[in-house]
Enzyme design. Structure first.
Site, PDB file in Angstrom:
ATOM      1  CG  ASP A   5      -2.401  -0.731   1.103  1.00 56.15           C
ATOM      2  OD1 ASP A   5      -1.941  -1.136   0.001  1.00 56.15           O
ATOM      3  OD2 ASP A   5      -3.441  -0.831   1.901  1.00 56.15           O
TER       4      ASP A   5
ATOM      5  CG  ASP B   6      -8.183  30.442 -36.556  1.00 49.95           C
ATOM      6  OD1 ASP B   6      -8.176  29.673 -38.281  1.00 49.95           O
ATOM      7  OD2 ASP B   6      -7.414  31.113 -36.189  1.00 49.95           O
TER       8      ASP B   6
ATOM      9  N   GLY C 278     -11.196  21.094 -39.808  1.00 45.77           N
ATOM     10  CA  GLY C 278     -12.813  20.781 -40.593  1.00 45.77           C
ATOM     11  C   GLY C 278     -11.933  18.932 -41.710  1.00 45.77           C
ATOM     12  CG  MET C 279     -11.829  18.523 -45.406  1.00 45.68           C
ATOM     13  SD  MET C 279     -13.486  17.191 -45.565  1.00 45.68           S
ATOM     14  CE  MET C 279     -12.880  16.604 -47.001  1.00 45.68           C
TER      15      MET C 279
END
Length: 508
Positions: free
Chosen positions: A36, A294, A429-430
């Site tokens: 522990d 943005d 986006g892409m």
């Protein structure tokens, strides 16, 4: 009792050890079985700290079970008193010592007879509180111990500091970006003409706790640690405290205005409006960024938030109020703070979730298919499975969230860090599709299992090949819609025919 392999907040003894190890020259002795004592490894690895005081384990073994623990625990306390000469020794109970029903208070009284150090039992109920609650209790207990000790000796200072001053309560080891936040808060106080009287517990000496009453007010940046100590100081000395977390432009300004109010009520004559305006316009780039093209591209995008009360509430407000992002749901694992959390975020999200069940959170994320997740390390893992980006905003965290570089979340510099985290957490986006077209993106294998443990759907080769042709930035959504369609109609395997049927059903 339910066996869990993941906990958002650890057991109570971790909270006690976080506080005791944050102070200078305070030694913790943990009464527990061998194994522990992982706290030492966790602290040294995550904090990259060479100079902390290790926790000593007073191990529970078969001999202890047969004869009792008092002799061994007392010997360990007196031995560490001689070897380390600490200012304070904290005996930390665990679930094991609670099960054995041992009288640890008696052990402390017995050991105190032979030690030069102060000895204290961390008085927390390990069945009723978790790591965060135990840390709050332990900090208050230590503050109370040394306040009363100074009062008995007649060493409590009278009056306040000449110039306005503040105690910052709740900066501790293993806290999420705590050290960076502390640096930023100290800088902010300096800019406001306020002296920092004490910072506790991180780096503080217990001998200086009697000086806490000299400050004009207490600042508690995190609800999880410091509120109980602040309430004790308010009760004993009438000290006002501020628990507004200065994260984001709006809340930072609100915190500063509250400081202004408290100082002026005590005879100061300060006006911070020009400072707030200057910082908002020129230091915090977040205010400018929120108006940029943005950030406007993120307007209306869906996000979910999960974490401790402080960070989840702050991030929900920032996303909804300052960046125009749609928070579908916000949640916390601090069940004991549920009412406060619901009050804070209710108007900024569609749904509030309060749970400690990571499976429920995983399913809630899969259900709403957000564009981004803001959560803990567990939500980051969920996001990877679902192909949804995740920004980590709260503990528990991975080692990468203990940065060497300067990354505060509080104050005006913190607003810049948060804005970057938010923007970079969205797939923009892409980009994902373009990476696939031009190569360099490892998307050959598709995860076809859902988040829920009861998801047993499989995909045959033809269907999996077809799924691989779907652009990456929408593939996760197509997969989940198809699996939902199949599950609703009792299919166990997804074929091309099932895919086409699902596509027609959603009108794609």
């Amino acid at each position: 009792m339910k066996l869990a392999y993941w906990m958002y907040a650890g057991p109570a003894h971790i909270g006690t050890l976080r506080v005791s190890s944050s102070f200078k020259n305070v030694h913790a002795i943990m009464h527990a079985p061998i194994g522990d004592d992982y706290f030492n490894v966790m602290r040294s690895m995550l904090e990259r700290d060479r100079n902390f005081t290790p926790v000593t384990i007073s191990s529970v073994d078969r001999n202890v079970l047969a004869r009792g623990s008092q002799e061994k625990v007392v010997d360990n306390i007196t031995r560490k008193d001689v070897e380390e000469r600490p200012d304070l020794i904290v005996l930390t109970p665990t679930c094991t010592s609670s099960i054995l029903q041992e009288d640890l208070e008696n052990f402390v009284e017995r050991a105190s007879i032979d030690t030069k150090s102060d000895v204290m039992l961390a008085d927390v109920n390990h069945y009723r509180v978790n790591e965060l609650q135990a840390a709050d209790i332990t900090l208050r207990q230590i503050v109370q111990l040394y306040t009363e000790k100074a009062r008995k000796k007649g060493e409590l200072p009278t009056g306040k500091t000449e110039k306005p001053s503040v105690n910052i309560l709740g900066i501790s080891s293993l806290g999420f970006h705590n050290h960076h936040d502390c640096t930023e808060l100290k800088r902010l106080m300096t800019d406001l003409g306020i002296e920092v009287n004490e910072v506790i517990p991180e780096g503080a000496s217990v001998h200086n706790l009697k000086r806490l009453s000299q400050a004009w007010f207490n600042l508690v940046p995190y609800r999880e640690l410091g509120v109980m100590a602040a309430k004790y100081l308010e009760q004993e000395f009438g000290m006002p405290y501020i628990d507004i977390t200065p994260m984001g432009v709006v809340e930072t300004a609100r915190c500063i205005r509250k400081i202004q109010q408290i100082l002026n009520e005590q005879g100061a004559d300060v006006n911070y409006e020009d400072f707030i305006n200057e910082q908002t316009l020129y230091v915090s780039q977040a205010a400018w960024f929120s108006r940029s093209i943005d950030c406007q591209n993120l307007t209306g995008k869906k996000a979910v938030v999960f974490g401790d009360s402080t960070h989840a509430a702050a991030m929900t407000k920032i996303l909804a109020r300052e960046m125009g992002i749609h928070v579908v749901w916000a949640g916390t694992y601090c069940k004991y703070d549920a009412e406060w959390f619901k009050e804070q975020v209710g108007e900024y999200c569609d749904e509030v979730i309060v749970t400690e069940d990571h499976g429920q959170i995983g399913d809630a994320i899969a259900r709403v298919e957000p564009s981004a997740i803001f959560g803990t390390q567990m939500e980051r893992h969920v996001g990877k499975r679902l192909n949804i980006p995740c920004g980590v905003i709260a503990a528990p965290v991975h080692i990468q969230n203990f940065p060497i570089g300067y990354k505060p979340f509080c104050g005006y510099e913190g607003t810049n860090q948060i804005a970057d985290l938010v923007y970079n957490s969205f797939t923009l986006g892409m980009e994902d599709h373009l990476l696939e077209i031009f190569g360099g993106h490892d998307t050959k294998e598709v995860i076809t299992k859902g988040i829920s443990a009861d998801s047993d759907l499989g995909w045959n080769k033809e269907a999996q090949a077809e799924l691989n042709k779907v652009p990456g930035f929408v593939r996760g959504k197509v997969k989940r819609n198809t699996e939902k369609f199949a599950r609703d109609r009792g299919f166990s395997v997804i074929t091309l025919e099932v895919m086409y049927a699902a596509k027609e059903a959603v009108g794609a």
